[in-house]
Structures are given as structure tokens and as C-alpha cells.
Motif scaffolding. Structure first.
Motif, short mmCIF file in Angstrom:
data_model
loop_
_atom_site.label_atom_id
_atom_site.label_comp_id
_atom_site.label_asym_id
_atom_site.label_seq_id
_atom_site.Cartn_x
_atom_site.Cartn_y
_atom_site.Cartn_z
N LEU A 69 -1.74 53.99 23.07
CA LEU A 69 -1.74 53.16 21.86
C LEU A 69 -2.10 54.01 20.65
N THR A 70 -3.06 54.91 20.82
CA THR A 70 -3.46 55.77 19.71
C THR A 70 -2.30 56.65 19.27
N GLU A 71 -1.59 57.22 20.23
CA GLU A 71 -0.44 58.06 19.89
C GLU A 71 0.64 57.25 19.15
N ALA A 72 0.89 56.04 19.62
CA ALA A 72 1.91 55.22 18.97
C ALA A 72 1.54 54.89 17.52
N ILE A 73 0.25 54.61 17.28
CA ILE A 73 -0.18 54.29 15.91
C ILE A 73 -0.08 55.52 15.02
N GLU A 74 -0.51 56.70 15.54
CA GLU A 74 -0.44 57.92 14.72
C GLU A 74 1.00 58.27 14.41
N ARG A 75 1.89 58.05 15.37
CA ARG A 75 3.30 58.33 15.13
C ARG A 75 3.86 57.43 14.03
N ARG A 76 3.46 56.19 14.03
CA ARG A 76 3.98 55.25 13.02
C ARG A 76 3.40 55.52 11.64
N GLU A 82 7.70 54.09 6.93
CA GLU A 82 6.69 53.05 7.14
C GLU A 82 5.50 53.26 6.20
N ARG A 83 5.76 53.70 4.95
CA ARG A 83 4.65 54.01 4.04
C ARG A 83 3.86 52.77 3.65
N ASP A 84 4.46 51.57 3.73
CA ASP A 84 3.73 50.35 3.41
C ASP A 84 3.05 49.74 4.63
N ALA A 85 3.33 50.32 5.83
CA ALA A 85 2.72 49.79 7.05
C ALA A 85 1.28 50.28 7.16
N LEU A 86 0.37 49.38 7.55
CA LEU A 86 -1.06 49.69 7.67
C LEU A 86 -1.52 49.35 9.09
N TYR A 87 -2.26 50.30 9.68
CA TYR A 87 -2.75 50.12 11.05
C TYR A 87 -4.21 50.53 11.09
N LEU A 88 -4.95 49.86 11.97
CA LEU A 88 -6.35 50.25 12.21
C LEU A 88 -6.73 49.87 13.64
N LEU A 89 -7.17 50.89 14.40
CA LEU A 89 -7.63 50.69 15.78
C LEU A 89 -9.05 51.20 15.86
N THR A 90 -9.97 50.33 16.28
CA THR A 90 -11.37 50.74 16.44
C THR A 90 -11.84 50.37 17.84
N ASP A 91 -12.97 51.03 18.21
CA ASP A 91 -13.59 50.63 19.49
C ASP A 91 -14.38 49.35 19.28
N PRO A 92 -15.00 48.81 20.31
CA PRO A 92 -15.72 47.55 20.14
C PRO A 92 -16.84 47.59 19.11
N GLY A 140 -11.86 45.43 24.70
CA GLY A 140 -12.82 45.19 23.63
C GLY A 140 -12.44 45.86 22.32
N GLU A 141 -11.46 46.75 22.33
CA GLU A 141 -11.02 47.41 21.11
C GLU A 141 -10.39 46.37 20.15
N ARG A 142 -10.43 46.75 18.88
CA ARG A 142 -9.89 45.86 17.85
C ARG A 142 -8.69 46.52 17.18
N LEU A 143 -7.61 45.74 17.02
CA LEU A 143 -6.37 46.27 16.43
C LEU A 143 -5.97 45.38 15.25
N LEU A 144 -5.74 46.03 14.09
CA LEU A 144 -5.29 45.31 12.87
C LEU A 144 -3.98 45.94 12.42
N VAL A 145 -3.00 45.13 12.18
CA VAL A 145 -1.69 45.57 11.67
C VAL A 145 -1.37 44.77 10.40
#
Length: 455
Positions: A69-76, A82-92, A140-145
Motif C-alpha cells: 500500500l505504501t508503494e502504491a501511494i508513493e507511486r501515485r 495526479e497533482r491534485d490528488a492527496l493521500y495520507l497513510l498513518t499508523d494507528p 489499525g492504520e488510517r488512510l485518507l484520500v
């Protein structure tokens, strides 16, 4: 203040303002609908894309775990498209694992739905408006798109400016259109008002000018002019009738007064008084006939009796009236013939019989002995013609149009008690029926005709 109230009482001002307000409200409603529809469409598309990305990234987590998942987010986040796309993945605990946002927003609970907020992007360190959704992953990780809403807000500002400019343009256009339309309408009303004022001042010959456009205003003006023609004709008849009454009744009233005075003369014999009384009664009968005919003319001109209309067999009516006058014709040595076609029309049978009687009275009065009077009923596509023709001396062409006027008679002596009202009553009855009276020289003789509508 008083001047402002005076302007508002002006119908033209009120119509312009009403046109302006209605046009502006309609334009505002249409533009508001466009604005709301555009925003809802953009918001719906953004939500669909974000929801789809959340589902795709969740599947990636299920297949490859947190590292995949981390690799997919960094690739995007590195994709320029995708300059207007925003992603955030954090641990619990909120530690950032991947994405292009600085930190997890403290007020957002994962899975709480769609949110609109301001967040800091990692590459620019600037606060940007964000439209986003979030989920909590099984570990438990949190994902925001989300999507950067800066462009959308810029679009909103441009759209709002466009709406404001469109409203101003609509306001100006409605003001111009309202002014033009009211100028057109009130210029025609001014023509009517000016003509009416001149008529009120006594000039009954004035008519509303036609502009040759053939529009509703020209048609209305034409109808009003026809009404004014009829009013002028009736007023002319009234003046003629009033003058004629004053002139024509003076002589019989004077004679009646002389007869009454003679009755009070003690030197006159009983036989002479009886003669005077008979002559006085004859004068009274003549006056009563005149007033009766004037009343009938007035009733016919006013249209009284239309409620009594019924189908009338004009051919049968002509035969019945001619049969009634046949003895008088024989006494005068005049033949009386009837030529008819089958003809039925809605009308007042008694008044139509009266009109034909008056035509026959006039014809028999002037028909020479040994000649013939012909009653004829003819039919055309939309009219019926009831005519009476004699073989008398006829009428000078200049006098033909005067025959149907009250108290007009070409007999200077007015022999036989002729008051000049018979043809006037016949013409009034024809008009009540929606038709007209015509007279023409038949060479020899005179033909008087009632031209009546068939329906």
C-alpha cells in the motif's frame, strides 16, 4: 417624495419595473440552477473518484499488505497527472507512513464520511482546501484520500462572477426591452386617448390612425373606428330626427290647437264642432302613429327584441304580408305579385313583417294604376334579399341615400299622412337583424331591399 410617488403611479414606469423584476428573477433562477448543477456535478465526480481510489487502495492492502500500500501511494503521489490528488497513510498512532500531506487532521475520525477542510501539503508547506474521505484499515492504520479543492474554489469564484455579470446584463436588457415595449404600447394608447379627447371636444369625424402593421393594435383601432362610424351615424340620425321632430310636429300640433280652439267657439254650430272634433282626432291619431314609429325605430336601433329571435320562413312571411296588402293594391288598380325561393333565417317575425309592410306601403303609395308591384325573396351564399319593386317615378340618385333617414319624404305635400318614418323603421329592423337597407332606381320604378344574413 411626492415626485417619486407620481412616477410610481405612472403605468409605464410600473410596467417597466415589473418587466425588469420578472426578467431578473427568471434569469437569477436559471443561473442559480446552472451554478448548483455544476457544483453538484463536480462534487459528485470527485466523490466517485475518491471512493473508487479508497476501494482500490484497500484491495491493494489486502493483497500486498502495508508495504504494498505504501508503494502504491508513493507511486501515485509522484505521478504528474495526479497533482491534485492527496493521500495520507498513518499508523494507528498518527505517524505518517506515506502520502503528500503533513499530518492527520485531529478532528477527522477514520470512516466518518466526506469532509471539507484545510490541510498542509508536504511539497509546498501551504494550507490548501481539501475534499476527502477516510477509512481505518484492518491493521489499525488510517488512510485518507482526497482532492485539492483550490481549482474548484477558483472555478466557484469565476462562476459567481459570471453569474453576477449575467444578472447585470439581464437587468439592463430587461430594462431596455421593457422601455421599448411600453413605448410601443403607450404610443398606440396615446393615439387612442388623443382621438377620444378630440371626439369628446365635439369633433365626431376624428378616427384612430392606423399604422398599416396589421397587428392587434391596428385591428383594435379598426374595430374602434367602425364603432365610431356607427356612433357618428347614430348621432347624425339623432340630430336629424330631433330637428325633424321639431319641424314636422309643429304643423300638426298647430292644427290640433286650432281645432281645439274652434271647439270652444260658442258661435260655431254643432255640425261644425263635430267636423272640428273629427279633424282633431285625426291629428291626434297622426301624432300617435309618429311617436309609435319613433319608439319602434329606437327599440330596433337598441337591439331590443333579439332575445325573441326564432327561425323565420321568409318566403311564407312574404306571401302572408302580400296577401294582406292585395285588397289595397286592387283598390289602387295595381297588381301585386310574389316571387320567392326557400329561405329561412333567425329573426323577429313580427318586426320583419312590419319592415316588409312599410316597403309595400311606400311602393303602393307611388305605384301608378295599371302597373305591378313585385315582392321578391332571393337567396345567395350567405345572405337573403327581401325586395319590393314598383313601377313609379323612381327617386333622384342624389336622394337615394336619404330615403332611410327619419322624416325624409320626397312628397312635399306629405299626402296620406306620410311622416317619412316607414323606410327608416325598415332600415332599423334590417340593422337589428345584422343586415342593411338599400334602395336603387330600377328604371322604371324604385326597388327597396333588405339584405339580411342567413345565420
Amino acid at each position: 417624495m411626492g415626485k417619486s410617488l407620481g412616477i410610481m403611479r405612472n403605468a409605464r414606469t410600473r410596467l417597466v419595473l415589473l418587466s425588469m423584476v420578472l426578467s431578473t428573477l427568471l434569469t437569477a433562477a436559471v443561473l442559480a440552477l446552472v451554478y448548483v448543477t455544476a457544483n453538484r456535478t463536480i462534487a459528485g465526480e470527485t466523490r466517485s473518484v475518491v471512493t473508487a481510489e479508497l476501494a482500490g487502495l484497500s484491495d491493494e492492502y489486502q493483497r500486498r499488505g502495508i508495504f504494498g500500500l505504501t508503494e502504491a501511494i508513493e507511486r501515485r503521489t509522484q505521478d504528474a497527472a495526479e497533482r491534485d490528488a492527496l493521500y495520507l497513510l498513518t499508523d494507528p498512532f498518527g505517524t505518517v507512513l506515506a502520502g503528500n500531506l503533513v499530518r492527520w487532521p485531529p478532528d477527522v475520525e477514520p470512516g466518518s464520511g466526506w469532509v471539507e477542510l484545510d490541510l498542509i501539503r508536504t511539497e509546498s508547506r501551504e494550507n490548501v482546501p481539501v475534499s476527502a474521505a477516510s477509512i481505518r484499515l484492518p491493521g489499525g492504520e488510517r488512510l485518507l484520500v482526497g482532492r485539492d479543492a483550490s481549482a474548484r474554489r477558483q472555478f466557484d469564484r469565476v462562476l459567481l462572477r459570471s453569474v453576477a455579470l449575467a444578472l447585470l446584463a439581464a437587468l439592463a436588457l430587461s430594462l431596455l426591452t421593457g422601455w421599448f415595449l411600453t413605448r410601443l404600447v403607450f404610443s398606440r394608447l396615446k393615439d387612442i386617448s388623443r382621438t377620444a379627447g378630440e371626439i369628446v371636444s365635439g369633433d365626431l369625424s376624428r378616427r384612430i390612425p392606423l399604422r398599416g402593421t396589421g397587428d392587434e393594435f391596428d385591428r383594435m383601432a379598426s374595430t374602434l373606428n367602425e364603432m365610431l362610424d356607427r356612433i357618428e351615424e347614430l348621432v347624425g340620425h339623432l340630430r336629424t330626427t330631433s330637428n325633424s321632430i321639431a319641424h314636422d310636429l309643429r304643423s300638426p300640433l298647430s292644427r290640433l290647437r286650432q281645432r281645439v280652439e274652434a271647439l270652444t267657439d260658442p258661435d260655431r254650430s254643432m255640425a261644425e264642432r263635430e267636423v272640428d272634433a273629427a279633424r282633431a282626432l285625426a291629428e291626434v291619431d297622426h301624432l300617435l302613429r309618429v311617436f309609435s314609429q319613433l319608439t319602434e325605430i329606437s327599440r330596433a336601433e337598441a337591439g331590443l327584441g333579439r332575445e325573441e329571435f326564432e327561425p323565420v320562413d321568409l318566403a311564407a312571411l312574404a306571401r302572408d304580408v302580400a296577401e294582406f296588402y292585395d285588397p289595397l293594391a286592387q283598390e289602387n288598380g295595381v297588381g301585386l305579385s310574389v316571387e320567392t325561393e326557400a329561405a329561412t333565417l333567425p329573426g323577429h317575425p313580427a318586426l320583419l313583417a312590419q319592415a316588409l309592410s312599410n316597403l309595400l306601403d311606400n311602393a303602393l303609395r307611388y305605384a301608378p294604376g295599371g302597373t305591378e308591384v313585385k315582392v321578391r325573396v332571393a337567396r345567395s351564399d350567405d345572405t337573403l334579399v327581401l325586395s319590393v319593386r314598383d313601377h313609379g317615378p323612381g327617386v333622384p340618385e342624389t336622394d337615394l341615400e336619404r330615403l332611410a333617414q327619419p322624416f325624409v319624404t320626397l312628397d312635399p305635400a306629405r299626402s296620406g299622412g306620410n311622416s317619412g318614418l316607414g323606410l327608416a323603421l325598415a332600415a332599423a329592423i334590417a340593422r337589428m337583424q345584422g343586415g342593411r337597407f338599400e334602395a336603387r332606381n330600377a328604371q322604371p320604378g324604385l326597388e327597396a331591399r333588405l339584405i339580411l344574413p342567413r345565420s
